[in-house]
Design a protein around this motif. Sequence first.
Motif, mmCIF file in Angstrom:
data_model
loop_
_atom_site.group_PDB
_atom_site.id
_atom_site.type_symbol
_atom_site.label_atom_id
_atom_site.label_comp_id
_atom_site.label_asym_id
_atom_site.label_seq_id
_atom_site.Cartn_x
_atom_site.Cartn_y
_atom_site.Cartn_z
ATOM 1 N N ARG A 171 0.788 -1.332 0.070
ATOM 2 C CA ARG A 171 0.122 0.067 -0.070
ATOM 3 C C ARG A 171 0.922 1.204 -0.024
ATOM 4 N N LYS A 172 2.113 1.235 0.569
ATOM 5 C CA LYS A 172 2.997 2.309 0.617
ATOM 6 C C LYS A 172 3.349 2.561 -0.902
ATOM 7 N N TYR A 173 3.411 1.969 -1.858
ATOM 8 C CA TYR A 173 3.723 2.025 -3.290
ATOM 9 C C TYR A 173 2.789 2.118 -4.336
ATOM 10 N N VAL A 174 1.693 1.492 -3.981
ATOM 11 C CA VAL A 174 0.490 1.371 -4.891
ATOM 12 C C VAL A 174 -0.680 1.956 -4.472
ATOM 13 N N GLU A 175 -1.687 1.901 -5.272
ATOM 14 C CA GLU A 175 -2.880 2.528 -4.809
ATOM 15 C C GLU A 175 -3.617 1.619 -4.108
ATOM 16 N N GLU A 176 -4.515 2.300 -2.955
ATOM 17 C CA GLU A 176 -5.090 1.121 -2.075
ATOM 18 C C GLU A 176 -5.858 -0.077 -2.724
ATOM 19 N N ARG A 177 -6.474 0.049 -3.957
ATOM 20 C CA ARG A 177 -7.399 -0.923 -4.214
ATOM 21 C C ARG A 177 -6.659 -2.035 -4.979
ATOM 22 N N TRP A 178 -5.442 -1.557 -5.440
ATOM 23 C CA TRP A 178 -4.412 -2.700 -6.043
ATOM 24 C C TRP A 178 -3.853 -3.682 -5.093
ATOM 25 N N LEU A 238 7.982 -16.083 0.505
ATOM 26 C CA LEU A 238 7.873 -14.983 -0.545
ATOM 27 C C LEU A 238 6.556 -14.235 -0.639
ATOM 28 N N THR A 239 5.729 -14.717 0.101
ATOM 29 C CA THR A 239 4.424 -14.055 -0.101
ATOM 30 C C THR A 239 4.408 -12.574 -0.061
ATOM 31 N N PRO A 240 5.157 -11.995 0.749
ATOM 32 C CA PRO A 240 5.026 -10.405 0.754
ATOM 33 C C PRO A 240 5.628 -9.868 -0.859
ATOM 34 N N ILE A 241 6.672 -10.705 -1.226
ATOM 35 C CA ILE A 241 7.089 -10.170 -2.314
ATOM 36 C C ILE A 241 5.932 -10.538 -3.618
ATOM 37 N N PHE A 242 5.342 -11.480 -3.479
ATOM 38 C CA PHE A 242 4.332 -11.978 -4.258
ATOM 39 C C PHE A 242 3.232 -10.725 -4.594
ATOM 40 N N ILE A 243 2.770 -10.501 -3.236
ATOM 41 C CA ILE A 243 1.778 -9.377 -3.161
ATOM 42 C C ILE A 243 2.029 -8.195 -3.646
ATOM 43 N N PHE A 244 3.430 -7.714 -3.204
ATOM 44 C CA PHE A 244 3.954 -6.529 -3.817
ATOM 45 C C PHE A 244 3.934 -6.689 -5.455
ATOM 46 N N GLY A 245 4.506 -7.607 -5.937
ATOM 47 C CA GLY A 245 4.758 -7.833 -7.529
ATOM 48 C C GLY A 245 3.328 -7.680 -8.097
ATOM 49 N N LEU A 246 2.326 -8.421 -7.441
ATOM 50 C CA LEU A 246 1.011 -8.441 -8.280
ATOM 51 C C LEU A 246 0.320 -7.176 -8.132
ATOM 52 N N ALA A 247 0.713 -6.467 -6.897
ATOM 53 C CA ALA A 247 -0.021 -5.003 -6.783
ATOM 54 C C ALA A 247 0.512 -4.014 -7.917
ATOM 55 N N LEU A 248 1.830 -4.179 -8.139
ATOM 56 C CA LEU A 248 2.561 -3.351 -9.191
ATOM 57 C C LEU A 248 1.711 -3.637 -10.520
ATOM 58 N N LEU A 249 1.617 -4.825 -10.652
ATOM 59 C CA LEU A 249 1.053 -5.362 -12.182
ATOM 60 C C LEU A 249 -0.282 -4.604 -12.340
ATOM 61 N N LEU A 250 -0.939 -4.898 -11.215
ATOM 62 C CA LEU A 250 -2.511 -4.484 -11.315
ATOM 63 C C LEU A 250 -2.507 -3.045 -11.576
ATOM 64 N N GLN A 251 -1.742 -2.304 -11.005
ATOM 65 C CA GLN A 251 -1.618 -0.774 -11.049
ATOM 66 C C GLN A 251 -1.061 -0.549 -12.372
ATOM 67 N N ARG A 252 -0.276 -1.165 -13.035
ATOM 68 C CA ARG A 252 0.222 -0.941 -14.399
ATOM 69 C C ARG A 252 -0.821 -1.335 -15.527
ATOM 70 N N LEU A 253 -1.614 -2.102 -15.138
ATOM 71 C CA LEU A 253 -2.761 -2.611 -16.099
ATOM 72 C C LEU A 253 -3.687 -1.567 -15.877
ATOM 73 N N ALA A 254 -3.989 -0.889 -14.812
ATOM 74 C CA ALA A 254 -4.997 0.058 -14.640
ATOM 75 C C ALA A 254 -4.716 1.267 -15.508
ATOM 76 N N GLU A 255 -3.477 1.748 -15.419
ATOM 77 C CA GLU A 255 -2.728 2.780 -16.090
ATOM 78 C C GLU A 255 -3.031 2.705 -17.636
ATOM 79 N N VAL A 256 -3.046 1.452 -18.028
ATOM 80 C CA VAL A 256 -3.081 1.185 -19.591
ATOM 81 C C VAL A 256 -4.728 1.648 -19.902
ATOM 82 N N PHE A 257 -5.691 1.233 -18.974
ATOM 83 C CA PHE A 257 -6.869 1.331 -19.309
ATOM 84 C C PHE A 257 -7.645 2.535 -18.408
ATOM 85 N N ARG A 258 -6.476 3.739 -18.451
ATOM 86 C CA ARG A 258 -6.860 4.781 -17.751
ATOM 87 C C ARG A 258 -8.422 5.533 -17.841
#
Length: 523
Positions: free
Chosen positions: A191-198, A414-434
């Motif tokens: 949450r510190k680095y991506v939007e709350e929803r992601w 590695l669960t915290p890293i997986f959650i972090f990585g997936l959140a980054l991907l979801l936010q990037r996909l959201a930017e594509v469909f802005r």
Amino acid sequence: MPYAVVSKFHILGLGTRFVEACLRVLAKRMSESVSKESGNFSAGGRSRVRAGRVLLVLFLLSLPLVNPIVHGDGVGYYAYARAPLIQHNLRFEEDWRHANLYFSQARTLPNGQLNPSEYTETGYVSNLFTIGPAMLWTPFLLTAHAFVLCADVLGADIPANGFSTPYLLAMALGTAIYGFLGLLFSYFLARKYVEERWAFLSTLAIWGASSLPVYMYFNPAWSHAHSVFAVALFLWYWDRTRDRRTFLQWILLGLLAGLMVDVYFPNGVFLVLPLIESILAYGNSWKEKNLRAAGALFAANISFMVALVLAFLPTLVTRSIIFGGLFRFGSYTAAPWDWSAPYWSLVLFSSEHGLLSWTPILGLAILGLFFAPRHAKSVTRYLAVAAAAYYYVISSYPSWNGMASFGNRFFISLTPIFIFGLALLLQRLAEVFRSSHRAALAVVSALLALFIFWNVGLMFQWGAHLIPARGPVSFSEVLHNQFFVVPRQLSTDLQRYLFKRKALMRQIEDRDIQQLEKNSSPP
């Protein structure tokens, strides 16, 4: 008192203090978050409150899935808590005898005595599992023990032996709570680095579509849910204090690091983070000729190492008592490790518990680490290096498949890293469909739900032994079962799991033994 007993009581006391310190950190963090959010009347502030509440409600609703059972590897982990609490020693014979049928049959003689090969040169049972989970269970088991003793005084007649239901339920609830706290700290980090929803959706998705649920609920006596807690707490605190860490914060980070390794030895890989951080800081001090800063950092590093060693003492003491040496770790050190990492592809893609072939959502999580926004690139590099180092270690381990494992259970750390990585991907996909945030949210939510439903079906197949618990599986059989067998049996077996669990567990154990006998019989 004998040396082993005294040492063990010190260990349990240290474990309790660790838990209390961790919970105080969590409480402080939660209070800080709540205080910030209470003054924030924007939609984002309300979203943060709602997300936290939803996660908590979902966790509470999931508690009926908690399975108070000690099984397989969990026998060794739980023995480190039960034997000193009940017997005031490290004699694990009763734990081995009370274990599930397959575990006990393989380790005992017909007369009930343990096989001589189960003992070390010091005369103790060769319990090679880690003590960290027992340290974390200590507050829960002490509460259960006090309850049993008080109930017995009132005539309840509950066996105060560590094997009765109150103890097992306390252990299982403790595991679920630590797993949830690990998810919560992972959520805080993302949450510190991506939007709350992601961050929220990513946490839900990894919670439901990875191997974690099996070891958070179904096999609670294993160490993996505790690893999620210990690693997530370490990563969250490391990131929270990064670049401005005080001397005392270095000490606390060292204590958290020691606890993390107490829980699961491969978690020591995450020590690479403060190592790299410190090396880069020394380099900057050298360039700037700032010897004072370098000296202060060196003192902080020493304090970190001292704290780490102190926190790791429970492991060292028990290794010395049981194996006769501080750095003897049983079969782990005797295993033929191959540091050329020969299993790197099998770890990911094998039908025998491959990480991506069993839990494909983790492929998206790994991909997301390549799409970090500018403000998250630094921390993402650190996390990616830690994940790569962990992957290298497991790829070098001869038992890389985890044997009786749902997916590759080693990577649950590695669960915290997986959650972090997936959140980054979801936010990037959201930017594509802005142009259409709602459509993007709906599509992403549906996709993640599909991963979760697939994982639930696969967990059911594995738990019900529709597919082998050990060895490779047939993906054509898995696919057939998902569409034609799971829909018919899931509802019935879920009802049995909730209301007739003991009978179902006995049936599953019988199936497991039958599969083992079938695999071991000559063709």
